[in-house]
Design a protein around this motif. Structure first.
Motif, PDB file in Angstrom:
ATOM      1  N   ARG A   1       0.839  -1.207   0.000  1.00 50.34           N
ATOM      2  CA  ARG A   1       0.000   0.000   0.000  1.00 50.34           C
ATOM      3  C   ARG A   1       0.873   1.257   0.000  1.00 50.34           C
ATOM      4  O   ARG A   1       0.623   2.207  -0.751  1.00 50.34           O
ATOM      5  N   SER A   2       1.872   1.252   0.844  1.00 49.79           N
ATOM      6  CA  SER A   2       2.750   2.415   0.969  1.00 49.79           C
ATOM      7  C   SER A   2       3.504   2.680  -0.329  1.00 49.79           C
ATOM      8  O   SER A   2       3.557   3.811  -0.823  1.00 49.79           O
ATOM      9  N   HIS A   3       4.078   1.631  -0.918  1.00 46.12           N
ATOM     10  CA  HIS A   3       4.862   1.795  -2.147  1.00 46.12           C
ATOM     11  C   HIS A   3       3.975   2.130  -3.341  1.00 46.12           C
ATOM     12  O   HIS A   3       4.374   2.889  -4.233  1.00 46.12           O
ATOM     13  N   ASN A   4       2.761   1.560  -3.358  1.00 44.87           N
ATOM     14  CA  ASN A   4       1.854   1.813  -4.478  1.00 44.87           C
ATOM     15  C   ASN A   4       1.394   3.271  -4.512  1.00 44.87           C
ATOM     16  O   ASN A   4       1.179   3.849  -5.582  1.00 44.87           O
ATOM     17  N   GLN A   5       1.244   3.886  -3.343  1.00 46.04           N
ATOM     18  CA  GLN A   5       0.860   5.300  -3.272  1.00 46.04           C
ATOM     19  C   GLN A   5       1.913   6.195  -3.924  1.00 46.04           C
ATOM     20  O   GLN A   5       1.616   7.287  -4.406  1.00 46.04           O
ATOM     21  N   LYS A   6       3.144   5.720  -3.948  1.00 44.76           N
ATOM     22  CA  LYS A   6       4.243   6.473  -4.557  1.00 44.76           C
ATOM     23  C   LYS A   6       4.507   6.039  -5.998  1.00 44.76           C
ATOM     24  O   LYS A   6       5.444   6.526  -6.637  1.00 44.76           O
ATOM     25  N   GLY A   7       3.694   5.109  -6.499  1.00 46.09           N
ATOM     26  CA  GLY A   7       3.851   4.640  -7.872  1.00 46.09           C
ATOM     27  C   GLY A   7       5.045   3.748  -8.091  1.00 46.09           C
ATOM     28  O   GLY A   7       5.568   3.651  -9.205  1.00 46.09           O
ATOM     29  N   ASN A   8       5.480   3.046  -7.035  1.00 43.55           N
ATOM     30  CA  ASN A   8       6.701   2.247  -7.129  1.00 43.55           C
ATOM     31  C   ASN A   8       6.461   0.742  -7.218  1.00 43.55           C
ATOM     32  O   ASN A   8       7.379  -0.045  -6.963  1.00 43.55           O
ATOM     33  N   VAL A   9       5.234   0.341  -7.563  1.00 49.07           N
ATOM     34  CA  VAL A   9       4.953  -1.081  -7.759  1.00 49.07           C
ATOM     35  C   VAL A   9       4.706  -1.324  -9.246  1.00 49.07           C
ATOM     36  O   VAL A   9       3.785  -0.753  -9.828  1.00 49.07           O
ATOM     37  N   ASP A  10       5.538  -2.147  -9.849  1.00 46.80           N
ATOM     38  CA  ASP A  10       5.445  -2.427 -11.280  1.00 46.80           C
ATOM     39  C   ASP A  10       4.498  -3.610 -11.509  1.00 46.80           C
ATOM     40  O   ASP A  10       4.926  -4.770 -11.492  1.00 46.80           O
ATOM     41  N   PHE A  11       3.220  -3.313 -11.727  1.00 46.82           N
ATOM     42  CA  PHE A  11       2.229  -4.373 -11.887  1.00 46.82           C
ATOM     43  C   PHE A  11       2.394  -5.117 -13.219  1.00 46.82           C
ATOM     44  O   PHE A  11       2.019  -6.289 -13.320  1.00 46.82           O
ATOM     45  N   ASP A  12       2.952  -4.476 -14.213  1.00 51.63           N
ATOM     46  CA  ASP A  12       3.205  -5.169 -15.484  1.00 51.63           C
ATOM     47  C   ASP A  12       4.233  -6.280 -15.287  1.00 51.63           C
ATOM     48  O   ASP A  12       4.074  -7.395 -15.804  1.00 51.63           O
ATOM     49  N   LEU A  13       5.280  -5.984 -14.530  1.00 47.07           N
ATOM     50  CA  LEU A  13       6.299  -7.000 -14.239  1.00 47.07           C
ATOM     51  C   LEU A  13       5.695  -8.124 -13.404  1.00 47.07           C
ATOM     52  O   LEU A  13       5.966  -9.314 -13.658  1.00 47.07           O
ATOM     53  N   LEU A  14       4.869  -7.769 -12.436  1.00 44.64           N
ATOM     54  CA  LEU A  14       4.245  -8.778 -11.583  1.00 44.64           C
ATOM     55  C   LEU A  14       3.359  -9.719 -12.389  1.00 44.64           C
ATOM     56  O   LEU A  14       3.329 -10.928 -12.141  1.00 44.64           O
TER      57      LEU A  14
END
Length: 276
Positions: free
Chosen positions: A78-91
Motif C-alpha cells: 500500500r505504501s509503495h503503491n501510493q508512490k507509484g513504485n509497484v510495477d504491476f506489469d512486471l508482476l
C-alpha cells in the motif's frame, strides 16, 4: 519446572519475540530489506536456546518467517503503491513463475533436513551482505531485463530460493533487478508485492503439509509457530513506518553497511554451526 520458572521463561520468550518484531520492522522501513532476513536467524538461535534441535529450529523459523511476511507485505505494498513504485506489469509477467518456484521450494522444505536450509540461508545471507557492502551505488551490469526465458528463470528462482529460506523476495529480487538497470525505488516497491506472492502460498504449504517436529516450540502447527507469528507481526507492521521516517533523517547508506556487517557475521555463524 515450577510456576515461577514457567512464568519467567515465557516472559523472556515473549520479550525476545517482541524485540524481533520491532527490529525487523525498523530495518524493513529504514533499509528496504525484507523482515525475513532478520526474523529467520533470530528465531533460529532463539528456538535453540529453548532446547530445540538446530534442524527443527531452522524448519520452524523458515515457515514462521514466511507467515509473518504476509500481513507486513500487504502494508508495505500500500505504501509503495501510493508512490507509484509497484510495477504491476512486471508482476503479471512473473507471478505464475514465482508461484511455481514457491510451491516447489516450500514443498521441499516439508521434506528435507533443516541442515540444508541452514546451509542455504547462510550462503544467501553472506552473499547478500557482500552485495550490500561492495555493490551499493555501483552501475548496472546490463541495460535492460533479459528476454522471456531469462525472466522466467529469474521469477522461478526468486520464488524457489526465497521460500526455502523464509524470506520475502526483496533480498534476492532487489539486487537482481538493479543489476539489469531497473530503477532502485521501483525494485524495492515491486519486491514488496513479490513478497506477498511468495509468503502466502509458501506459509500455507508449510502450515498444512509440514510435519511438526517432536521437539518444536510450543504453539507450532505444521511448521509455523503461531505464538511467534502473533508476537512479531503487530510490532513489525507498527515499526516499519518508524524506520521509513528515520531513513529521511539518518545516513541510510552507513546504516546499511553496518547491517551488512551484522548480516555477514550472522550468515557465517550459521555456516560455522554446520561445519565446526
Amino acid at each position: 519446572m515450577n510456576i515461577i520458572e514457567f512464568i519467567t521463561n515465557n516472559i523472556s520468550t515473549f520479550l525476545a519475540l517482541v524485540t524481533t518484531g520491532v527490529f525487523a520492522g525498523i530495518l524493513a522501513g529504514l533499509l528496504g530489506v525484507g523482515g525475513g532476513i532478520v526474523i529467520v536467524p533470530v528465531l533460529f538461535f532463539l528456538f535453540q536456546s529453548f532446547g530445540v534441535s538446530p534442524e527443527s529450529a531452522m524448519l520452524v523459523a523458515t515457515a514462521t518467517s514466511l507467515a509473518t511476511i504476509v500481513p507486513t507485505s500487504i502494508s508495505s505494498i500500500r505504501s509503495h503503491n501510493q508512490k507509484g513504485n509497484v510495477d504491476f506489469d512486471l508482476l503479471k509477467r512473473w507471478a505464475a513463475f514465482i508461484i511455481v518456484g514457491v510451491l516447489a521450494g516450500s514443498w521441499l522444505v516439508t521434506r528435507v533436513e533443516g541442515t540444508l536450509l541452514t546451509l542455504l540461508f547462510g550462503v544467501i545471507a553472506t552473499l547478500s551482505a557482500l552485495n550490500m557492502l561492495f555493490r551499493t551505488g555501483k552501475s548496472a551490469l546490463y541495460q535492460q531485463l533479459p528476454n522471456k526465458v531469462g525472466q522466467t528463470v529469474m521469477g522461478t528462482s526468486i520464488g524457489f530460493f526465497s521460500s526455502m529460506v523464509g524470506i520475502g523476495g526483496g533480498t534476492i529480487s532487489v539486487p537482481l533487478l538493479t543489476l539489469y538497470n531497473y530503477p532502485a525505488h521501483k525494485a524495492v516497491g515491486t519486491a514488496a508485492a513479490i513478497g506477498l506472492i511468495i509468503s502466502l502460498p509458501g506459509a500455507l504449504t508449510m502450515l498444512v503439509f509440514g510435519s511438526t517436529p517432536t521437539d518444536a516450540p510450543v504453539g507450532t502447527f505444521g511448521l509455523v509457530n503461531l505464538i511467534g507469528f502473533t508476537c512479531i507481526v503487530p510490532l513489525t507492521v507498527l515499526f516499519a513506518p518508524v524506520g521509513a521516517s528515520l531513513a529521511a533523517k539518518l545516513d541510510a547508506l552507513k546504516l546499511k553497511k553496518i547491517f551488512a556487517l551484522v548480516l555477514l557475521l550472522t550468515g557465517l555463524r550459521m555456516l560455522a554451526q554446520l561445519f565446526l
